[in-house]
Structure formats: C-alpha cells, structure tokens
Design an enzyme around this catalytic site. Structure first.
Site, short mmCIF file in Angstrom:
data_model
loop_
_atom_site.label_atom_id
_atom_site.label_comp_id
_atom_site.label_asym_id
_atom_site.label_seq_id
_atom_site.Cartn_x
_atom_site.Cartn_y
_atom_site.Cartn_z
N SER A 60 0.80 -1.24 0.00
CA SER A 60 0.00 0.00 0.00
C SER A 60 0.82 1.27 0.00
CB SER A 60 -0.96 0.01 1.19
OG SER A 60 -2.03 -0.89 0.99
N LYS A 228 3.11 6.56 4.97
CA LYS A 228 2.24 5.60 4.32
C LYS A 228 2.80 4.21 4.56
CE LYS A 228 -1.30 4.21 2.29
NZ LYS A 228 -1.24 3.18 3.35
N THR A 229 1.97 3.37 5.09
CA THR A 229 2.40 2.01 5.41
C THR A 229 1.99 1.02 4.31
OG1 THR A 229 0.34 1.56 6.60
CG2 THR A 229 2.18 2.47 7.88
N GLY A 230 2.55 -0.17 4.38
CA GLY A 230 2.18 -1.25 3.48
C GLY A 230 2.22 -2.57 4.21
#
Length: 289
Positions: A60, A228-230
């Site tokens: 993501s 922003k994480t994933g």
C-alpha cells in the site's frame, strides 16, 4: 518492465554520507531475523542506504504514488478537492479492505475527491485507491508520471484488485528504498504539487491511522510523522511478503528527514516485523537529534 538502474556503489550493503547514522546499529536490529530489510534515509544533503539493491514489493505504499498522480491531474484539469463524484457499487469490491464500502453497504456512493484521498492515504482503503487509479488514467499512467519526475528503480503495473486476485502479483509493484525516499523528498521540496495539494497531502499522511506499531512507535510522541504504510498477506508457507513504512519525520528544528523501511519475505511474526521498523526509526531519530 523498465530497466533496473542502480549505481555500482549500491551493490554494497550500505552507503553512508553521514557518520551519524550507524550501519552497526541497523545490523544489530536485524541480526538473526529471517527477513530482508532495506532502509533509505535522506536528511539535508546526506544519504544513508542499507540493502538498497533489492526490489521490495511496495504494497500500500504505492498509494502515495497514486495519490500524487491523481492530485496532479486535478491541477491540470482544474478540479477542486471538493468536487463530488459517484463511486459505483461495481467499484466497491468485496473481499478487500475498504472502510468506504463498509460504511456505504456496498451501494453507489457520492463522495468528494477530498474524502477519497483521505480514505486512500489515511485509512489505506483499497477500493478508493483503485478509483483514483481509474481517475488518473490507469496504473500505467501512474507509473509513467512518477518516472517523468526522474524517479528510477521502481515498477508499477498492478492495482489493488489485481493484487488481491493474484497475491504474487504484489511483487510486480516494487521499489528500492531509495527510489521511494527520493519520490517523497521531491514531493516535499520541488514544488511537484500546488501549495494547496501539498498541504492537504501532508495533512492526510500525518493523519494515517495504520501502522501505529511501526515508525510511529519508534518516535517520541511529540514528534510529527507523515507516512504511508504497506502490509501484505502471508504466502502458503507462512512468509509475509512485505511489511513497510515510508514517511517524513518532522524534526524539532523544523527540518525534515525522509525515511523508508521495507521488510520483505519475512518468516517473523507481525510483532517482530513491526518492531524492526520501529527500532530503525528510533535509531535514525536518535542519530539526528
């Protein structure tokens, strides 16, 4: 797929332009961990890289690339963030993470662009991400726009829908840590977006609610973080394809530090993966403060 460019120096595990950030500290954090860990830190004119030669699935984190491309299209077409569009029920796919779908009951939904970006970045909604990809002209348009900014060593060919259908396609949306860090730095320092859109993007990145046990956990509470994480699923053998965090740390003196930590092909628990990211963020912050 674009050619994979990298400097000869990046064959080495680490390139350091500042003696403040210790490779030894990172080595200690990842020692014994069954995972590939990549790090990029950009601070002022200094660069720190660790295992930057690998291709890490973005998961993501690529929603940031999508959001910037969509915001730029809105500038070109003079579309306001408050313009309202309809997200159809057919675009609210089931069996994927989507707060908007859950709130709307899967029915046709009117929403301002502002709200779609908030859901995509702050809440990491997969369906609103794919809507913004559609709006931007497709994932190929996102890839081309990011490349037009001079960003190399990345590839974007997949949507959330295609990755959900075939999880191994997640590996096709990849980046080196440095590529993502450079992309973030350009957004914040090179007038890529209008003042309004940059301020809005900063706001929704700071408001990110996912990954509180990642970078956020490694920083003092009073220090602002926009990120922003994933997060991937696990393969049949239990391997976590990716656990990521990419962000900007707002230092007390007003300067910004861009930091990316990618954890790939991990046999560790989710708690261990998150702790790796948190401890690296802490080590970087301590070295700069």
């Amino acid at each position: 797929m674009k050619r994979y460019f990298f400097a000869v120096a990046l064959f080495f595990c680490c390139v350091v332009a500042s003696a403040q950030i210790s490779k030894t500290d990172i080595d200690k954090i990842v020692a014994g961990k069954q995972a590939d860990v990549g790090v990029a830190v950009l601070y002022e004119d200094e660069t720190f890289l660790y295992n930057n030669h690998l291709r890490y699935p973005l998961m993501s984190v690529f929603k940031l690339h999508v959001a910037v491309t969509a915001l730029k299209k809105m500038e070109h077409e003079n579309i306001s963030l408050d313009s309202v569009v309809v997200v159809s029920s057919e675009q609210l796919h089931e069996d994927t993470y989507s707060p908007l779908r859950d709130e709307s009951g899967g029915k046709d939904t009117k929403a301002a662009f502002r709200k779609l970006f908030e859901y995509t970045i702050s809440l990491s909604d997969n369906n609103t991400c794919d809507y913004l990809i559609y709006f931007a002209g497709g994932i190929e348009a996102v890839d081309s726009y990011v490349e037009s900014l001079g960003i190399k060593d990345f590839n974007l060919t997949e949507t959330e829908k295609s990755m959900n259908a075939v999880p191994l396609k997640s590996y096709d949306n990849w980046s080196t840590p440095l590529s993502t860090a450079l992309f973030m730095k350009k957004i914040y320092t090179e007038n890529i977006l209008s003042d309004e859109h940059l301020a809005f993007l900063e706001q929704i990145m700071i408001a990110t609610s996912s990954g509180r046990d990642k970078m956020r956990a490694g920083l003092p509470e009073q220090v602002r973080l926009g990120h922003k994480t994933g997060h991937s699923g696990r393969l049949p053998d239990g391997t976590r394809m990716a656990e990521n965090d990419a962000g900007v740390i707002y230092l007390p003196d007003g300067r910004k530090c861009f930091i990316v930590v990618f954890v790939q092909d991990s046999a560790e628990s989710d708690e261990v993966n998150a702790k790796i990211i948190a401890e690296i963020a802490a080590a970087v912050y301590d070295s700069l403060s």
